[in-house]
Design an enzyme around this catalytic site. Structure first.
Site, PDB file in Angstrom:
ATOM      1  N   HIS A  51       1.706  -3.432  -7.832  1.00 13.06           N
ATOM      2  CA  HIS A  51       2.643  -2.399  -8.341  1.00 13.06           C
ATOM      3  C   HIS A  51       2.365  -2.251  -9.841  1.00 13.06           C
ATOM      4  CE1 HIS A  51       6.112   0.089  -8.571  1.00 13.06           C
ATOM      5  NE2 HIS A  51       7.077  -0.782  -8.366  1.00 13.06           N
ATOM      6  N   HIS A 106      -3.193   4.399  -3.517  1.00 10.03           N
ATOM      7  CA  HIS A 106      -1.754   4.631  -3.587  1.00 10.03           C
ATOM      8  C   HIS A 106      -1.199   4.790  -2.185  1.00 10.03           C
ATOM      9  CE1 HIS A 106       2.129   6.275  -4.765  1.00 10.03           C
ATOM     10  NE2 HIS A 106       1.882   5.718  -5.941  1.00 10.03           N
ATOM     11  N   ASP A 110      -2.005   3.708 -13.237  1.00  8.14           N
ATOM     12  CA  ASP A 110      -2.245   2.459 -13.948  1.00  8.14           C
ATOM     13  C   ASP A 110      -3.671   2.325 -14.474  1.00  8.14           C
ATOM     14  OD1 ASP A 110       0.342   1.427 -13.750  1.00  8.14           O
ATOM     15  OD2 ASP A 110      -0.020   0.809 -11.674  1.00  8.14           O
TER      16      ASP A 110
HETATM   17  N1  CMC Z   1      -9.604  -1.192  -3.955  1.00 11.24           N
HETATM   18  C1  CMC Z   1     -10.346  -1.279  -2.850  1.00 11.24           C
HETATM   19  N2  CMC Z   1      -9.943  -0.816  -1.654  1.00 11.24           N
HETATM   20  C2  CMC Z   1      -8.734  -0.243  -1.586  1.00 11.24           C
HETATM   21  C3  CMC Z   1      -7.904  -0.118  -2.715  1.00 11.24           C
HETATM   22  C4  CMC Z   1      -8.383  -0.623  -3.933  1.00 11.24           C
HETATM   23  N3  CMC Z   1      -7.629  -0.550  -5.032  1.00 11.24           N
HETATM   24  N4  CMC Z   1      -6.769   0.490  -2.354  1.00 11.24           N
HETATM   25  C5  CMC Z   1      -6.855   0.737  -1.056  1.00 11.24           C
HETATM   26  N5  CMC Z   1      -8.031   0.298  -0.587  1.00 11.24           N
HETATM   27  C6  CMC Z   1      -8.514   0.385   0.789  1.00 11.24           C
HETATM   28  C7  CMC Z   1      -7.812  -0.672   1.628  1.00 11.24           C
HETATM   29  O1  CMC Z   1      -8.539  -1.882   1.625  1.00 11.24           O
HETATM   30  C8  CMC Z   1      -7.769  -0.016   2.978  1.00 11.24           C
HETATM   31  O2  CMC Z   1      -9.052  -0.142   3.567  1.00 11.24           O
HETATM   32  P1  CMC Z   1      -9.214  -0.448   5.149  1.00 11.24           P
HETATM   33  O3  CMC Z   1      -8.568   0.714   5.836  1.00 11.24           O
HETATM   34  O4  CMC Z   1     -10.678  -0.559   5.314  1.00 11.24           O
HETATM   35  O5  CMC Z   1      -8.465  -1.728   5.373  1.00 11.24           O
HETATM   36  C9  CMC Z   1      -7.587   1.451   2.656  1.00 11.24           C
HETATM   37  O6  CMC Z   1      -8.080   1.634   1.323  1.00 11.24           O
HETATM   38  C10 CMC Z   1      -6.146   1.917   2.729  1.00 11.24           C
HETATM   39  O7  CMC Z   1      -5.395   1.193   1.817  1.00 11.24           O
HETATM   40  P2  CMC Z   1      -4.027   0.465   2.180  1.00 11.24           P
HETATM   41  O8  CMC Z   1      -4.187  -0.978   1.960  1.00 11.24           O
HETATM   42  O9  CMC Z   1      -3.543   0.917   3.511  1.00 11.24           O
HETATM   43  O10 CMC Z   1      -3.051   1.015   1.102  1.00 11.24           O
HETATM   44  P3  CMC Z   1      -1.542   0.591   0.945  1.00 11.24           P
HETATM   45  O11 CMC Z   1      -0.761   1.839   0.998  1.00 11.24           O
HETATM   46  O12 CMC Z   1      -1.113  -0.486   1.860  1.00 11.24           O
HETATM   47  O13 CMC Z   1      -1.538  -0.025  -0.527  1.00 11.24           O
HETATM   48  C11 CMC Z   1      -1.835  -0.065  -2.856  1.00 11.24           C
HETATM   49  C12 CMC Z   1      -1.438   0.770  -1.650  1.00 11.24           C
HETATM   50  C13 CMC Z   1      -1.518   0.731  -4.108  1.00 11.24           C
HETATM   51  C14 CMC Z   1      -0.996  -1.353  -2.882  1.00 11.24           C
HETATM   52  C15 CMC Z   1      -3.339  -0.393  -2.770  1.00 11.24           C
HETATM   53  O14 CMC Z   1      -4.079   0.786  -2.852  1.00 11.24           O
HETATM   54  C16 CMC Z   1      -3.755  -1.365  -3.855  1.00 11.24           C
HETATM   55  O15 CMC Z   1      -3.632  -2.588  -3.672  1.00 11.24           O
HETATM   56  N6  CMC Z   1      -4.269  -0.857  -5.029  1.00 11.24           N
HETATM   57  C17 CMC Z   1      -4.613  -1.718  -6.134  1.00 11.24           C
HETATM   58  C18 CMC Z   1      -3.366  -2.088  -6.927  1.00 11.24           C
HETATM   59  C19 CMC Z   1      -2.834  -0.911  -7.709  1.00 11.24           C
HETATM   60  O16 CMC Z   1      -3.553  -0.205  -8.375  1.00 11.24           O
HETATM   61  N7  CMC Z   1      -1.484  -0.735  -7.677  1.00 11.24           N
HETATM   62  C20 CMC Z   1      -0.799   0.327  -8.406  1.00 11.24           C
HETATM   63  C21 CMC Z   1      -0.076   1.239  -7.463  1.00 11.24           C
HETATM   64  S1  CMC Z   1       0.426   2.820  -8.105  1.00 11.24           S
HETATM   65  C22 CMC Z   1       1.322   2.658  -9.524  1.00 11.24           C
HETATM   66  C23 CMC Z   1       2.308   1.553  -9.575  1.00 11.24           C
HETATM   67  O17 CMC Z   1       3.061   1.303  -8.635  1.00 11.24           O
HETATM   68  O18 CMC Z   1       2.295   0.876 -10.597  1.00 11.24           O
END
Ligand code: CMC
Length: 390
Positions: free
Chosen positions: A234, A278, A331
């Site tokens: 987050h 996201h 971010d």
């Molecule tokens: N790096 C590499 N792969 C990614 C990333 C990433 N940052 N984000 C998503 N993916 C991949 C993920 O591994 C999944 O792949 P697969 O289908 O092969 O398993 C696919 O994309 C779909 O992602 P997800 O895990 O279903 O996404 P989610 O909705 O559960 O999680 C998230 C969203 C923001 C937690 C995630 O994208 C993440 O961990 N990002 C990195 C942390 C980040 O930047 N957080 C800030 C969020 S926005 C602003 C805020 O809240 O501060």
């Protein structure tokens, strides 16, 4: 059902983490693939034309302020900035503490600070709309004082008093550094605070609403919000995004390879790239491009040493898009922007709090004004029923 039926059925939606589920109403903010709207106003419009204080009034009071209302709101906030001396002394002591592995993280210091503020707030146990608005204003006004006192103590410097002549963004920079910010630094900070102020049922706001729904108090709900925001999935991602860019730079400087090689290795190791992806936005975060252009302006004014972070960042962004079809979230440019502004990395997420406090408090008030406890069901996956003595 035949084997053919199974093969042709669509993949079931992964609803873990409440993905894709609408769990309540709000009149504060609308997040969609195409727009981000605070109480009827689109984010690009607000970032271009409003100030953070105007946005804070919009979120907390519920409407765009008139000139008179804005003046009164700003005067009130300015008059509320001082924090109880005893609380600041505790903050100073914690900030200078070293834990087993590292300094105490400023988000943990801030969480403690808000908890301490609850004990001196005369409205602490009053959840009426009037009392909650007073508490929200005090929290908004006092968070920069706590962040600044903590940072100056960490740096071994004498903390400064909040400056009544400075707006929220400029005062935050002043409290953190003891230096009067340039007009352009204050402006970029102000825009970043507008972008961070509100985002419907994100994890920290949802956590705050769950706490508020038990009829608990605003300070407690805000502490829960801070704890949730600290996590790297987050708000903590803005710090992690910059740490990753520094790792890439060190990798290049050490002669280990370029950005492309670093990314290839990251993909091979299935590493998560911070500041990307996201839950809602699949075609890009509306806030990311706005903040990137403001940050880039600062970097270009400073020259090549600053601009290089945006060059590295742009290449990372391009590779993520080309190879994973994943866009940066707010971010990612935030990390680079705050870095070229000279802000210590561990303060990036506390700065997020200095803004998101407006969204959290608006949601806590909304929850309290039409409350039903948030208590969903769980799908039990444990062992079958058995006898304790049998
Ligand atoms: N790096 C590499 N792969 C990614 C990333 C990433 N940052 N984000 C998503 N993916 C991949 C993920 O591994 C999944 O792949 P697969 O289908 O092969 O398993 C696919 O994309 C779909 O992602 P997800 O895990 O279903 O996404 P989610 O909705 O559960 O999680 C998230 C969203 C923001 C937690 C995630 O994208 C993440 O961990 N990002 C990195 C942390 C980040 O930047 N957080 C800030 C969020 S926005 C602003 C805020 O809240 O501060």
């Amino acid at each position: 059902m035949t084997t053919t039926d199974v093969k042709s059925s669509p993949k079931p939606q992964d609803t873990r983490g409440l993905a894709g589920q609408t769990i309540g109403d709000t009149s504060i903010c609308q997040v969609s693939q195409t727009e981000l709207i605070y109480r009827g106003y689109e984010i690009a419009d607000l970032a271009a034309n409003a100030t953070f204080e105007e946005v804070a009034h919009l979120l907390l009071v519920g409407h765009k302020p008139s000139a008179e209302e804005l003046k009164q709101f700003k005067d009130e906030l300015t008059s509320m900035r001082a924090v109880d001396r005893g609380i600041l002394e505790v903050i100073g002591k914690i900030a200078q503490c070293e834990t087993g592995s590292d300094d105490v993280h400023p988000m943990s210091i801030l969480r403690t600070g808000i908890s301490l503020l609850s004990h001196v707030d005369p409205d602490c146990e009053d959840n009426s709309p009037e009392a909650e608005l007073r508490k929200a204003k005090r929290l908004l006004a006092q968070i920069p004082t706590i962040i600044g006192f903590g940072q100056m103590s960490r740096d071994g410097k004498t903390p400064v008093e909040p400056d009544p002549n400075l707006d929220h963004a400029a005062n935050l920079l002043w409290c953190m550094t003891g230096k009067k910010p340039s007009e352009s630094a204050a402006k970029v900070m102000d825009v970043s605070l507008i972008l961070y102020a509100e985002h419907d049922f994100n994890a920290s706001t949802f956590a705050a609403r769950v706490i508020a729904s038990t009829e608990s108090d605003m300070h407690g709900a805000v502490c829960g919000g801070i704890a949730a925001l600290k996590g790297p999935l987050h708000g903590g991602a803005n710090e992690k995004a910059m740490e990753m860019l520094k790792d890439i730079d060190a990798y290049i400087q050490a002669g280990s390879g370029d950005v492309d090689k670093f990314m290839k290795e990251a993909f091979a190791e299935k590493r998560k790239l911070m500041g990307f992806g996201h839950r809602v936005y699949k075609n890009g975060d509306h806030r990311a491009g706005i903040l990137r252009s403001w940050g880039l302006k600062v970097a270009e004014e400073q020259g090549a040493d600053s601009k290089k972070w945006f060059d590295i960042g742009d290449r990372v962004q391009q590779i993520m898009l080309d190879q994973k079809n994943i866009h940066p979230n707010v971010d990612f440019p935030c990390g680079m922007t705050y870095y070229v502004m000279g802000i210590p990395v561990p303060q990036y997420t506390p700065i997020f709090v200095a803004s998101r406090i407006t969204g959290w408090c608006a949601h806590i008030m909304e929850q309290h004004q039409d409350n039903r406890i948030i208590r969903p069901l769980a799908n039990y996956t444990g062992p079958e029923l058995k006898k304790w003595n049998g």
